[in-house]
Design a protein around this motif. Structure first.
Motif, PDB file in Angstrom:
ATOM      1  N   SER A  88      -8.484 -10.834   5.637  1.00 60.51           N
ATOM      2  CA  SER A  88      -8.444  -9.967   4.457  1.00 60.51           C
ATOM      3  C   SER A  88      -9.752  -9.197   4.374  1.00 60.51           C
ATOM      4  O   SER A  88     -10.820  -9.798   4.239  1.00 60.51           O
ATOM      5  CB  SER A  88      -8.279 -10.802   3.184  1.00 60.51           C
ATOM      6  OG  SER A  88      -7.051 -11.467   3.225  1.00 60.51           O
ATOM      7  N   ILE A  89      -9.657  -7.881   4.453  1.00 60.18           N
ATOM      8  CA  ILE A  89     -10.862  -7.038   4.384  1.00 60.18           C
ATOM      9  C   ILE A  89     -10.766  -6.217   3.098  1.00 60.18           C
ATOM     10  O   ILE A  89      -9.886  -5.350   2.964  1.00 60.18           O
ATOM     11  CB  ILE A  89     -10.936  -6.101   5.606  1.00 60.18           C
ATOM     12  CG1 ILE A  89     -10.862  -6.931   6.900  1.00 60.18           C
ATOM     13  CG2 ILE A  89     -12.205  -5.246   5.553  1.00 60.18           C
ATOM     14  CD1 ILE A  89     -10.612  -6.102   8.142  1.00 60.18           C
TER      15      ILE A  89
ATOM     16  N   MET B  63      -7.443  -3.202   0.046  1.00 57.18           N
ATOM     17  CA  MET B  63      -7.320  -4.343   0.958  1.00 57.18           C
ATOM     18  C   MET B  63      -6.649  -3.932   2.265  1.00 57.18           C
ATOM     19  O   MET B  63      -5.634  -3.254   2.272  1.00 57.18           O
ATOM     20  CB  MET B  63      -6.487  -5.439   0.279  1.00 57.18           C
ATOM     21  CG  MET B  63      -6.218  -6.652   1.131  1.00 57.18           C
ATOM     22  SD  MET B  63      -7.738  -7.552   1.489  1.00 57.18           S
ATOM     23  CE  MET B  63      -7.760  -8.703   0.124  1.00 57.18           C
ATOM     24  N   THR B  64      -7.257  -4.357   3.379  1.00 60.76           N
ATOM     25  CA  THR B  64      -6.603  -4.236   4.682  1.00 60.76           C
ATOM     26  C   THR B  64      -6.365  -5.650   5.177  1.00 60.76           C
ATOM     27  O   THR B  64      -7.267  -6.487   5.093  1.00 60.76           O
ATOM     28  CB  THR B  64      -7.544  -3.512   5.683  1.00 60.76           C
ATOM     29  OG1 THR B  64      -7.908  -2.274   5.122  1.00 60.76           O
ATOM     30  CG2 THR B  64      -6.888  -3.313   7.038  1.00 60.76           C
TER      31      THR B  64
ATOM     32  N   ASN C  13      -1.157 -11.691  -5.123  1.00 67.21           N
ATOM     33  CA  ASN C  13      -0.818 -10.278  -4.924  1.00 67.21           C
ATOM     34  C   ASN C  13      -1.965  -9.446  -4.369  1.00 67.21           C
ATOM     35  O   ASN C  13      -1.869  -8.222  -4.344  1.00 67.21           O
ATOM     36  CB  ASN C  13      -0.408  -9.654  -6.274  1.00 67.21           C
ATOM     37  CG  ASN C  13       1.006  -9.995  -6.628  1.00 67.21           C
ATOM     38  OD1 ASN C  13       1.903  -9.805  -5.812  1.00 67.21           O
ATOM     39  ND2 ASN C  13       1.215 -10.529  -7.818  1.00 67.21           N
ATOM     40  N   ILE C  14      -3.036 -10.082  -3.919  1.00 72.62           N
ATOM     41  CA  ILE C  14      -4.216  -9.283  -3.552  1.00 72.62           C
ATOM     42  C   ILE C  14      -3.950  -8.429  -2.311  1.00 72.62           C
ATOM     43  O   ILE C  14      -4.605  -7.412  -2.092  1.00 72.62           O
ATOM     44  CB  ILE C  14      -5.471 -10.171  -3.392  1.00 72.62           C
ATOM     45  CG1 ILE C  14      -6.723  -9.313  -3.547  1.00 72.62           C
ATOM     46  CG2 ILE C  14      -5.476 -10.953  -2.089  1.00 72.62           C
ATOM     47  CD1 ILE C  14      -7.971 -10.060  -3.892  1.00 72.62           C
ATOM     48  N   ASP C  15      -2.938  -8.823  -1.516  1.00 80.36           N
ATOM     49  CA  ASP C  15      -2.607  -8.000  -0.339  1.00 80.36           C
ATOM     50  C   ASP C  15      -2.015  -6.647  -0.743  1.00 80.36           C
ATOM     51  O   ASP C  15      -1.891  -5.744   0.079  1.00 80.36           O
ATOM     52  CB  ASP C  15      -1.687  -8.756   0.631  1.00 80.36           C
ATOM     53  CG  ASP C  15      -0.504  -9.418  -0.045  1.00 80.36           C
ATOM     54  OD1 ASP C  15      -0.464  -9.459  -1.297  1.00 80.36           O
ATOM     55  OD2 ASP C  15       0.394  -9.892   0.669  1.00 80.36           O
ATOM     56  N   LYS C  16      -1.658  -6.507  -2.042  1.00 82.78           N
ATOM     57  CA  LYS C  16      -1.116  -5.223  -2.511  1.00 82.78           C
ATOM     58  C   LYS C  16      -2.220  -4.296  -3.034  1.00 82.78           C
ATOM     59  O   LYS C  16      -1.963  -3.165  -3.402  1.00 82.78           O
ATOM     60  CB  LYS C  16      -0.104  -5.448  -3.635  1.00 82.78           C
ATOM     61  CG  LYS C  16       1.091  -6.254  -3.196  1.00 82.78           C
ATOM     62  CD  LYS C  16       2.239  -6.113  -4.190  1.00 82.78           C
ATOM     63  CE  LYS C  16       3.414  -6.943  -3.762  1.00 82.78           C
ATOM     64  NZ  LYS C  16       3.166  -8.382  -3.951  1.00 82.78           N
TER      65      LYS C  16
ATOM     66  N   GLU D 152      -9.608  -2.287  16.882  1.00 81.49           N
ATOM     67  CA  GLU D 152     -10.904  -2.444  16.222  1.00 81.49           C
ATOM     68  C   GLU D 152     -11.028  -1.487  15.042  1.00 81.49           C
ATOM     69  O   GLU D 152     -10.299  -0.483  14.977  1.00 81.49           O
ATOM     70  CB  GLU D 152     -12.048  -2.240  17.217  1.00 81.49           C
ATOM     71  CG  GLU D 152     -11.886  -1.074  18.160  1.00 81.49           C
ATOM     72  CD  GLU D 152     -12.956  -1.088  19.243  1.00 81.49           C
ATOM     73  OE1 GLU D 152     -12.940  -2.030  20.065  1.00 81.49           O
ATOM     74  OE2 GLU D 152     -13.782  -0.175  19.232  1.00 81.49           O
ATOM     75  N   LEU D 153     -11.904  -1.786  14.121  1.00 85.40           N
ATOM     76  CA  LEU D 153     -12.166  -0.874  13.010  1.00 85.40           C
ATOM     77  C   LEU D 153     -13.584  -1.082  12.482  1.00 85.40           C
ATOM     78  O   LEU D 153     -14.212  -2.114  12.755  1.00 85.40           O
ATOM     79  CB  LEU D 153     -11.137  -1.035  11.885  1.00 85.40           C
ATOM     80  CG  LEU D 153     -10.885  -2.407  11.293  1.00 85.40           C
ATOM     81  CD1 LEU D 153     -11.573  -2.508   9.961  1.00 85.40           C
ATOM     82  CD2 LEU D 153      -9.392  -2.585  11.104  1.00 85.40           C
TER      83      LEU D 153
END
Ligand SMILES: Nc1ncnc2c1ncn2[C@@H]1O[C@H](COP(=O)(O)OP(=O)(O)OP(=O)(O)O)[C@@H](O)[C@H]1O
Length: 314
Positions: free
Chosen positions: A219-220, A247-248, A240-243, A183-184
């Protein structure tokens, strides 16, 4: 010989292009000795679900939809876990599911794909009882989907105007997130659950998502400052947004999002008012859909700005 029964559902108000030639185009492409075709126009929101359910109950082999992601969602949710196959003739503003599956945006070519008869069986998601196939989520994208629902201009310009206007009014919220592995707690600009990698319009919010892996990519994105917006937008369209450092990404089959008050979430781009808590799960391999074969190596290829622009304007 028994004919194949095909129901074609046309949403007259989706996207920006006229659909008046669709019945003729489909009738010319399908051999009437082999296929029994019926055509139905939608008259109001959710009508497509009623028509598709009726077709399924009457043992139609496939239901084709000429509309956008909202219409595709309305049809597909009636067909899940059945033997009736969905066909997509894309006529929307975003066409997320068609693009994700490699269905051509040109209607003649999309009909060819349906006639070739290759199918894929994809996962779908459920968010508080609402079924989605591409993405669902809360935050800025849900806020924009609410504004876009009232927009008269259904094309990309309408989206852009709403995004620019929305950026002024929008406030990020704090969320508690529980997923398969932990969890976060996070203040987020966007939380998107991606069964597909994109929203539509080649905007890749979850570049690693795979519609056949039994999981969603969550995607957070933390709140952005003004200087970070151009680079993040570029990353969104170049896979490329995961880079992005804000982004988590989580890979999970279940997710609970808790927020301080009830509000809007989006489900395949359509705004839905829902409670404080949102439970999302993936149902593996629940929808048969006509699509070209999945590329052997569906590893995400990173793109250059040039190739993203070429895709947009071609
Ligand atoms: N006759 C109708 N009059 C008004 N709305 C309708 C009618 N038929 C269907 N609808 C609604 O139109 C909405 C928009 O359709 P759809 O989502 O397919 O197109 P879009 O929003 O232009 O494309 P996309 O979702 O790909 O961006 C859907 O929510 C659907 O319920």
């Amino acid at each position: 010989m028994k004919k194949t029964k095909v129901c074609v559902i046309i949403n007259p108000v989706s996207g920006t292009e006229s659909k008046k030639n669709i019945p003729d185009e489909v009738a010319a492409a399908f051999d009437q000795k082999e296929f029994d075709l019926i055509f139905r126009l939608t008259g109001y929101p959710n009508h497509a679900t009623e028509i598709a359910r009726e077709a399924m109950e009457n043992a139609f082999d496939s239901v084709l939809t000429a509309g956008g992601d909202g219409t595709v969602n309305e049809v597909a949710k009636a067909l899940v876990n059945s033997d009736t196959t969905l066909g997509i003739i894309p006529f929307g503003s975003g066409n997320g599911l068609a693009r994700e599956l490699g269905v051509p945006l040109d209607s003649e070519k999309a009909i060819e794909i349906i006639l070739k008869g290759h199918t894929r069986t994809i996962d779908y998601g459920v968010a508080n009882e609402h079924i989605f196939f591409c993405t669902c989520g809360v935050g800025f994208d849900a806020f924009i989907s609410g504004k876009f629902a009232e927009e008269k201009n259904r094309g990309p310009l309408g989206y852009f105007r709403n995004i620019l206007e929305g950026a002024v009014d929008f406030k990020s919220e704090e969320y508690e997130i529980t997923y398969d592995d932990g969890e976060l707690k996070e203040r987020a600009f966007i939380i998107t659950c991606g069964n597909a990698s994109q929203y539509g319009n080649e905007a890749y919010i979850a570049p690693g998502a795979d519609m056949e892996d039994g999981k969603m990519n969550v995607s957070i994105l933390k709140p952005l400052n003004a200087l970070e917006i151009p680079q993040t937008t570029l990353q969104l369209f170049t896979k490329n947004i995961d880079k992005n450092s804000k982004m988590t990404t989580l890979l999970t089959s279940n997710l609970t999002i808790k927020r301080s008050h009830a509000g809007v979430m989006h489900v395949d781009g359509e705004p839905i008012e829902t409670g404080k808590d949102i439970h999302v799960k993936v149902i593996p391999r629940g929808l048969n859909v006509f699509a070209p074969p999945k590329p052997a190596n569906k590893q995400k290829e990173n793109e250059t700005v040039f190739s993203a622009l070429t895709r947009w304007f071609s």
